[in-house]
Design an enzyme around this catalytic site. Structure first.
Site, PDB file in Angstrom:
ATOM      1  N   ARG A  23       0.839  -1.201   0.000  1.00  0.00           N
ATOM      2  CA  ARG A  23       0.000   0.000   0.000  1.00  0.00           C
ATOM      3  C   ARG A  23       0.875   1.253   0.000  1.00  0.00           C
ATOM      4  O   ARG A  23       0.567   2.245  -0.649  1.00  0.00           O
ATOM      5  CB  ARG A  23      -0.866  -0.023   1.271  1.00  0.00           C
ATOM      6  N   CYS A  44      -8.071 -20.379  13.195  1.00  0.00           N
ATOM      7  CA  CYS A  44      -9.027 -20.204  14.308  1.00  0.00           C
ATOM      8  C   CYS A  44     -10.389 -20.799  13.966  1.00  0.00           C
ATOM      9  O   CYS A  44     -11.173 -21.136  14.859  1.00  0.00           O
ATOM     10  CB  CYS A  44      -9.209 -18.719  14.635  1.00  0.00           C
ATOM     11  N   ASP A 280       3.267 -15.504  15.351  1.00  0.00           N
ATOM     12  CA  ASP A 280       3.584 -16.581  16.292  1.00  0.00           C
ATOM     13  C   ASP A 280       5.074 -16.898  16.413  1.00  0.00           C
ATOM     14  O   ASP A 280       5.484 -17.560  17.364  1.00  0.00           O
ATOM     15  CB  ASP A 280       2.868 -17.877  15.865  1.00  0.00           C
ATOM     16  N   TYR A 423     -25.935   0.344  30.592  1.00  0.00           N
ATOM     17  CA  TYR A 423     -26.840  -0.566  31.295  1.00  0.00           C
ATOM     18  C   TYR A 423     -28.203  -0.578  30.610  1.00  0.00           C
ATOM     19  O   TYR A 423     -28.787   0.469  30.336  1.00  0.00           O
ATOM     20  CB  TYR A 423     -27.043  -0.155  32.758  1.00  0.00           C
TER      21      TYR A 423
HETATM   22  C1  LIG Z   1      -7.357 -24.505  15.994  1.00  0.00           C
HETATM   23  C2  LIG Z   1      -6.840 -23.103  16.250  1.00  0.00           C
HETATM   24  C3  LIG Z   1      -7.693 -22.146  16.759  1.00  0.00           C
HETATM   25  C4  LIG Z   1      -7.221 -20.852  16.987  1.00  0.00           C
HETATM   26  N1  LIG Z   1      -8.078 -19.915  17.512  1.00  0.00           N
HETATM   27  C5  LIG Z   1      -7.631 -18.638  17.721  1.00  0.00           C
HETATM   28  C6  LIG Z   1      -8.516 -17.639  18.210  1.00  0.00           C
HETATM   29  O1  LIG Z   1      -9.702 -17.895  18.446  1.00  0.00           O
HETATM   30  N2  LIG Z   1      -8.012 -16.375  18.398  1.00  0.00           N
HETATM   31  C7  LIG Z   1      -6.706 -16.065  18.126  1.00  0.00           C
HETATM   32  O2  LIG Z   1      -6.315 -14.896  18.296  1.00  0.00           O
HETATM   33  N3  LIG Z   1      -5.849 -17.007  17.646  1.00  0.00           N
HETATM   34  C8  LIG Z   1      -6.277 -18.271  17.444  1.00  0.00           C
HETATM   35  N4  LIG Z   1      -5.412 -19.229  16.955  1.00  0.00           N
HETATM   36  C9  LIG Z   1      -4.008 -18.865  16.714  1.00  0.00           C
HETATM   37  C10 LIG Z   1      -3.823 -18.235  15.353  1.00  0.00           C
HETATM   38  O3  LIG Z   1      -4.312 -19.081  14.355  1.00  0.00           O
HETATM   39  C11 LIG Z   1      -2.346 -17.951  15.133  1.00  0.00           C
HETATM   40  O4  LIG Z   1      -1.887 -17.155  16.187  1.00  0.00           O
HETATM   41  C12 LIG Z   1      -2.091 -17.253  13.815  1.00  0.00           C
HETATM   42  O5  LIG Z   1      -2.439 -18.090  12.743  1.00  0.00           O
HETATM   43  C13 LIG Z   1      -0.638 -16.856  13.708  1.00  0.00           C
HETATM   44  O6  LIG Z   1      -0.388 -16.373  12.434  1.00  0.00           O
HETATM   45  P1  LIG Z   1       1.093 -16.465  11.850  1.00  0.00           P
HETATM   46  O7  LIG Z   1       1.014 -15.941  10.459  1.00  0.00           O
HETATM   47  O8  LIG Z   1       2.050 -15.852  12.798  1.00  0.00           O
HETATM   48  O9  LIG Z   1       1.430 -18.011  11.863  1.00  0.00           O
HETATM   49  P2  LIG Z   1       0.765 -19.187  11.008  1.00  0.00           P
HETATM   50  O10 LIG Z   1      -0.679 -19.007  10.895  1.00  0.00           O
HETATM   51  O11 LIG Z   1       1.282 -20.452  11.607  1.00  0.00           O
HETATM   52  O12 LIG Z   1       1.408 -18.999   9.568  1.00  0.00           O
HETATM   53  C14 LIG Z   1       2.771 -19.218   9.333  1.00  0.00           C
HETATM   54  C15 LIG Z   1       2.882 -19.655   7.892  1.00  0.00           C
HETATM   55  O13 LIG Z   1       4.264 -19.761   7.561  1.00  0.00           O
HETATM   56  C16 LIG Z   1       4.432 -20.908   6.732  1.00  0.00           C
HETATM   57  N5  LIG Z   1       5.827 -21.311   6.867  1.00  0.00           N
HETATM   58  C17 LIG Z   1       6.439 -21.771   7.979  1.00  0.00           C
HETATM   59  N6  LIG Z   1       7.728 -22.031   7.718  1.00  0.00           N
HETATM   60  C18 LIG Z   1       7.930 -21.714   6.424  1.00  0.00           C
HETATM   61  C19 LIG Z   1       9.065 -21.775   5.579  1.00  0.00           C
HETATM   62  N7  LIG Z   1      10.241 -22.196   6.025  1.00  0.00           N
HETATM   63  N8  LIG Z   1       8.921 -21.376   4.304  1.00  0.00           N
HETATM   64  C20 LIG Z   1       7.715 -20.941   3.833  1.00  0.00           C
HETATM   65  N9  LIG Z   1       6.608 -20.889   4.591  1.00  0.00           N
HETATM   66  C21 LIG Z   1       6.728 -21.259   5.879  1.00  0.00           C
HETATM   67  C22 LIG Z   1       3.450 -21.907   7.290  1.00  0.00           C
HETATM   68  O14 LIG Z   1       3.113 -22.888   6.323  1.00  0.00           O
HETATM   69  C23 LIG Z   1       2.268 -21.021   7.649  1.00  0.00           C
HETATM   70  O15 LIG Z   1       1.323 -20.927   6.605  1.00  0.00           O
HETATM   71  C24 LIG Z   1      -5.865 -20.532  16.702  1.00  0.00           C
HETATM   72  C25 LIG Z   1      -5.014 -21.507  16.174  1.00  0.00           C
HETATM   73  C26 LIG Z   1      -5.492 -22.778  15.950  1.00  0.00           C
HETATM   74  C27 LIG Z   1      -4.551 -23.814  15.398  1.00  0.00           C
END
Ligand SMILES: Cc1cc2nc3c(=O)[nH]c(=O)nc-3n(C[C@H](O)[C@H](O)[C@H](O)COP(=O)(O)OP(=O)(O)OC[C@H]3O[C@@H](n4cnc5c(N)ncnc54)[C@H](O)[C@@H]3O)c2cc1C
Length: 449
Positions: A23, A44, A280, A423
């Site tokens: 952007r 999630c 994460d 309220y």
């Molecule tokens: C079942 C479940 C329910 C959830 N519910 C909630 C909720 O209600 N509220 C909330 O706030 N959070 C929730 N979370 C947590 C939330 O999904 C994560 O915090 C969020 O997805 C983090 O995003 P991210 O991009 O940091 O990591 P991720 O979503 O893990 O994405 C990281 C990406 O990097 C890719 N990757 C990793 N290594 C490499 C590499 N070497 N080369 C290329 N690609 C790579 C992976 O394939 C992945 O797609 C939940 C998680 C799960 C599993």
């Protein structure tokens, strides 16, 4: 040649940075490398897909790779896994799983949205095909296929955290027998045990078998074996938490901190110039304990990545930190927490008072009114709000946002009692339960109760 940004990771922690950078910098070349098949998906939503509230897997994809290409001019390469980073040469090594080749490509700026890795216990039988994780859409795909293929009756969920709870609810919705096995004394170890106990009870009242204080020792074809013996299982779901996926970064010499998460400053800069991280894989700063933490949540990933994208794009933004807010639901019971629990306050060296109250979610005379328990912690000496945990029927969980806001503002519990909250009978009693808890905590601080 255009300046090149490489983003590793195609979900929230990566793509929110990529789109924000785009952007602000239409001239930049942006390549996003994702080892899986999907981008910007909602992990999630997996429990709601399994439980049947979401129609199909693709509904969980917020933006597809093609949409990123067309709308944001980002060169998204799925099934491309980064296998090495050289910060001195400013290159990444990429394994292209689609075409079975490996190549090296350069960057000017690198952003890491690597996510987290689910914990898999090193126990006999853990690789059996009916043992499922639920971290990615691929995992969800395998789980659903397995559940459909077999005539499943008995499901065992290992781990009583929020993902374990949500998966237990999903299988209850499908009419299956669910057992949850948890090593700790109660489920939801992110709450204090007295509040976790309320959740354990709520699970039992939904017909879930709760086996707390029981460690798993092995997995077998048709059973999860705990230290007390085998529990029959047609399908097993692991919900044991995650660790930051920071190995690549650490190997490249990028500094890591709490639980091995990538260390970042408030602008999401890592220790290496021109290398950023969010989500994460990265640390956050806890605004109440004033310590770095690793709290892997989608809400943080999106916010941190947006901040990184603003900065990469030449603007200025900071992510001040988190207060540890989270909410979940088990059938009719809503659960939320923010700030510090008793254990966390003790670890932070803080003296505290605890107020625990029971009230109703709406005016008590309304049929839809239900029970809510609020536990609130305040610093003993100053009366500063430290945290709260809430459990109750519909309308309970989102009240945690009031407390999260007060925590962020650094309010005392005494100041909270004067908050001008709305309220009306359909929404709360005259004194909202959060205010009742704050009032009780304020009395305890002043020694009046
Ligand atoms: C079942 C479940 C329910 C959830 N519910 C909630 C909720 O209600 N509220 C909330 O706030 N959070 C929730 N979370 C947590 C939330 O999904 C994560 O915090 C969020 O997805 C983090 O995003 P991210 O991009 O940091 O990591 P991720 O979503 O893990 O994405 C990281 C990406 O990097 C890719 N990757 C990793 N290594 C490499 C590499 N070497 N080369 C290329 N690609 C790579 C992976 O394939 C992945 O797609 C939940 C998680 C799960 C599993």
């Amino acid at each position: 040649m255009a300046e090149r940004l490489i983003v590793v990771g195609g979900d929230a922690g990566g793509m929110a940075a990529a789109t924000e950078a785009r952007r602000r910098r239409p001239d930049m070349e942006i390549i996003a490398l994702e080892k899986g098949r999907w981008t910007s998906y909602s992990a999630c939503g997996i429990p709601y897909l399994v439980g049947g509230e979401v129609g199909e897997l693709d509904d969980l994809v917020v933006r597809t790779p093609q949409q990123f290409r067309d709308k944001h001019l980002i060169d998204v390469r799925t099934r491309h896994e980064v296998t090495g980073i050289d910060v001195a040469k400013r290159t990444v090594e990429v394994r292209d799983h689609e075409h079975g080749r490996t190549y090296t490509t350069g960057f000017d700026t690198l952003h890491l949205g690597l996510g987290a890795v689910p914990l898999r216990p090193d126990l006999p039988g853990v690789e059996l095909p009916h043992i499922h994780g639920v971290q990615t859409l691929e995992d969800a795909d395998h789980l659903l296929a397995d559940a459909q293929e077999k005539d499943c009756r008995d499901i065992v969920v290992v781990g009583g955290g929020y993902i374990g709870l949500e998966m237990a609810e999903a299988f209850v919705r499908r009419g299956l027998n669910v057992t949850i096995v948890e090593r700790d004394s109660e489920v939801m170890s992110t709450l204090d045990p007295d509040m976790g106990g309320i959740v354990s009870e709520a699970m039992r009242s939904e017909g879930i078998t709760v086996r707390c204080g029981e460690a798993v020792v092995a997995f077998e074809e048709k059973a999860v074996v705990t230290e007390n013996g085998p529990v029959h299982a047609d399908l097993v779901v692991l919900g044991l938490g995650v660790v930051p996926n920071s190995g690549l970064a650490a190997d490249a010499g990028v500094a890591t901190g709490v639980k091995g998460a990538v260390r970042v400053d408030p602008r999401q800069r890592t220790s290496v110039d021109g290398v950023w991280a969010a989500g994460d894989c990265a640390e956050s700063f806890h605004l109440v304990s004033r310590r770095p933490v690793h709290i892997p949540l989608g809400t943080h990933a999106n916010k941190q990545a947006r901040v990184a994208g603003v900065n990469i794009g030449g603007g200025y933004a900071t992510f001040p930190g988190v207060v540890g807010t989270a909410a979940t639901k088990l059938c009719g019971t809503e659960i939320a927490r923010t700030g510090l629990t008793e254990r966390e306050a003790t670890a932070a060296g803080l003296g505290y008072v605890v107020a625990r109250i029971t009230s109703t979610t709406r005016a008590g005379y309304l049929a839809k009114s239900g029970r809510i328990v609020v536990k609130m912690l305040a610093e003993k000496r100053s009366g500063r709000l430290l945290g709260a945990q809430l459990i109750g029927t519909e309308g309970a969980a989102k009240r945690v946002d009031i407390v999260a806001t007060a925590l962020t503002a650094g309010m005392t519990v005494e100041q909270m009692t004067a908050l001008d909250l709305s309220y009306a009978p359909p929404f709360s009693p005259v004194w909202d339960p959060v205010l009742v808890a704050a009032r009780k905590a304020a009395e305890l601080v002043s020694g009046g109760a």
